[in-house]
Design an enzyme around this catalytic site. Structure first.
Site, PDB file in Angstrom:
ATOM      1  N   LYS A  66      64.221  28.899  30.124  1.00 57.10           N
ATOM      2  CA  LYS A  66      64.794  29.610  28.974  1.00 57.10           C
ATOM      3  C   LYS A  66      64.695  31.135  29.103  1.00 57.10           C
ATOM      4  O   LYS A  66      65.517  31.848  28.554  1.00 57.10           O
ATOM      5  CB  LYS A  66      64.123  29.155  27.672  1.00 57.10           C
ATOM      6  CG  LYS A  66      64.534  27.740  27.248  1.00 57.10           C
ATOM      7  CD  LYS A  66      63.949  27.382  25.895  1.00 57.10           C
ATOM      8  CE  LYS A  66      64.309  25.970  25.513  1.00 57.10           C
ATOM      9  NZ  LYS A  66      63.802  25.578  24.198  1.00 57.10           N
ATOM     10  N   GLY A 131      54.547  29.515  22.180  1.00 57.74           N
ATOM     11  CA  GLY A 131      55.422  29.412  23.346  1.00 57.74           C
ATOM     12  C   GLY A 131      56.856  29.771  22.971  1.00 57.74           C
ATOM     13  O   GLY A 131      57.104  30.405  21.938  1.00 57.74           O
ATOM     14  N   ARG A 154      46.052  28.861  21.297  1.00 57.78           N
ATOM     15  CA  ARG A 154      44.935  28.815  22.246  1.00 57.78           C
ATOM     16  C   ARG A 154      44.750  30.190  22.888  1.00 57.78           C
ATOM     17  O   ARG A 154      43.644  30.694  22.998  1.00 57.78           O
ATOM     18  CB  ARG A 154      45.263  27.755  23.317  1.00 57.78           C
ATOM     19  CG  ARG A 154      44.261  27.630  24.408  1.00 57.78           C
ATOM     20  CD  ARG A 154      44.675  26.548  25.393  1.00 57.78           C
ATOM     21  NE  ARG A 154      45.961  26.831  26.055  1.00 57.78           N
ATOM     22  CZ  ARG A 154      46.495  26.068  26.972  1.00 57.78           C
ATOM     23  NH1 ARG A 154      45.884  24.953  27.350  1.00 57.78           N
ATOM     24  NH2 ARG A 154      47.647  26.385  27.527  1.00 57.78           N
ATOM     25  N   THR A 155      45.857  30.829  23.288  1.00 58.16           N
ATOM     26  CA  THR A 155      45.768  32.129  23.962  1.00 58.16           C
ATOM     27  C   THR A 155      46.177  33.231  22.985  1.00 58.16           C
ATOM     28  O   THR A 155      47.344  33.302  22.554  1.00 58.16           O
ATOM     29  CB  THR A 155      46.704  32.152  25.205  1.00 58.16           C
ATOM     30  OG1 THR A 155      46.432  30.986  25.977  1.00 58.16           O
ATOM     31  CG2 THR A 155      46.517  33.389  26.033  1.00 58.16           C
TER      32      THR A 155
END
Ligand code: NAP
Length: 279
Positions: A66, A131, A154-155
């Site tokens: 993408k 994401g 998470r990040t």
């Protein structure tokens, strides 16, 4: 005239897009084919050039291309450029132009299931994940004017990069997944966008749901399985749930519109797709 359409990505052999677009073509009485192109990265440029030369009408793009596709196209519309991801390409007078229909597809699917959520822009929203899909969803919710959209990931840096899309200066706090578990009861709408819980890891969930209550809508954009662990647990706690297959239908509908200028109604396709996914 027989139009050519397709999907590029890897791995994509279980994609439901051919099923969806075959029905759209049939309903619209357009003669065409929608094919799968499961490509390795080194094959990408050659395939895009071949699409242009052959005069393909349009194609979809999925993981992991993408972002990588953007420099290979002739242009990208403003929304896709700002989101930084393209999931739909249309051939416009010989030029391949990129669009992003994920965010608007999500918003429309939410409106279909819970129209009242779009009538109150003061609701508190939590997006889990940071994401590509989360970027599109955050962008559209922010543009729509929702005043409070937090991100748990998470990040931390990936969440921070999405928060930078906040052009309207609405409130966006960044949380850890642990904080999101503890605070989940404080949100009106929770949108799960990570891969966690996706087949074959159905037993996983990105957050604990013990504090989710019945005033919360829990939305999971994963559609395989249609009942993720998160949605099952949320429903057990009395929350209302929103399944991911409706976003899949709407993002496809908006892609089809880019290719042909109109799209068929989704009447009955929601039920059929749900049935297909439930096996
Ligand atoms: P992506 O760009 O690869 O993002 C993946 C996200 O999941 C990131 O936030 C990542 O966190 C998080 N993640 C991955 N593994 C994790 C783990 N073990 N623990 C915690 N977090 C983890 O993928 P995407 O394109 O956004 O797609 C995400 C999901 O959405 C997929 O399941 C996809 O099928 C689904 N999707 C559905 C639709 C639809 O139409 N319904 C459309 C698009 C995507 P980090 O930032 O920490 O790496």
């Amino acid at each position: 005239m027989k139009y050519r359409l397709g999907l590029i990505g890897h791995p994509i052999k279980h994609s439901l897009s051919p099923w969806i677009h075959a029905r759209f073509l049939e309903k619209s009485k357009i003669e065409g084919t929608y094919s799968i192109f499961d490509l390795r990265e080194h094959e990408l440029k050659k395939q895009i050039d071949a699409f242009r030369d052959e005069g393909i009408r349009g194609f979809n793009v999925t993981i992991p291309y993408k972002q990588k596709i953007i420099p290979l196209l002739d242009g990208v519309d403003r929304m896709a450029r700002e989101i930084g991801a393209v999931n739909t390409v249309a051939n416009m007078n010989g030029k391949l132009i990129g669009f992003n229909t994920d965010g608007i597809g999500y918003l429309k699917s939410l409106e279909q299931a819970f129209p009242e959520t779009l009538m109150n822009r003061e609701i508190s929203i939590l997006i889990i994940g940071a994401g590509g899909a989360a970027r599109g969803i955050y962008y559209i919710l922010n543009q729509f004017g929702f005043s409070s959209i937090d991100i748990a990931n998470r990040t931390y840096q990936n969440a921070q990069s999405i928060a930078a899309l906040n052009t309207r200066k609405n409130t966006t706090n960044i949380l850890s997944l642990e904080d999101a578990s503890t605070m989940s009861g404080a949100y009106d709408l929770i949108i799960q966008t990570t891969n966690v819980g996706m087949r074959p890891n159905e037993a996983a969930s990105p957050i604990r749901t013990s504090s989710i209550n019945k005033s919360t809508i829990v939305s999971d954009i994963i559609y395989q399985p249609i009942w993720t662990k998160l949605l099952q647990e949320a429903a057990e706690n009395g929350a209302r749930v929103h399944h991911g297959h409706t976003m899949l239908l709407y993002q496809a509908k908006f892609a089809f519109e880019k290719w042909f200028g109109h799209s068929p109604s989704l009447e009955d396709m929601d039920r059929q797709l749900k049935q297909l996914l439930e096996g």
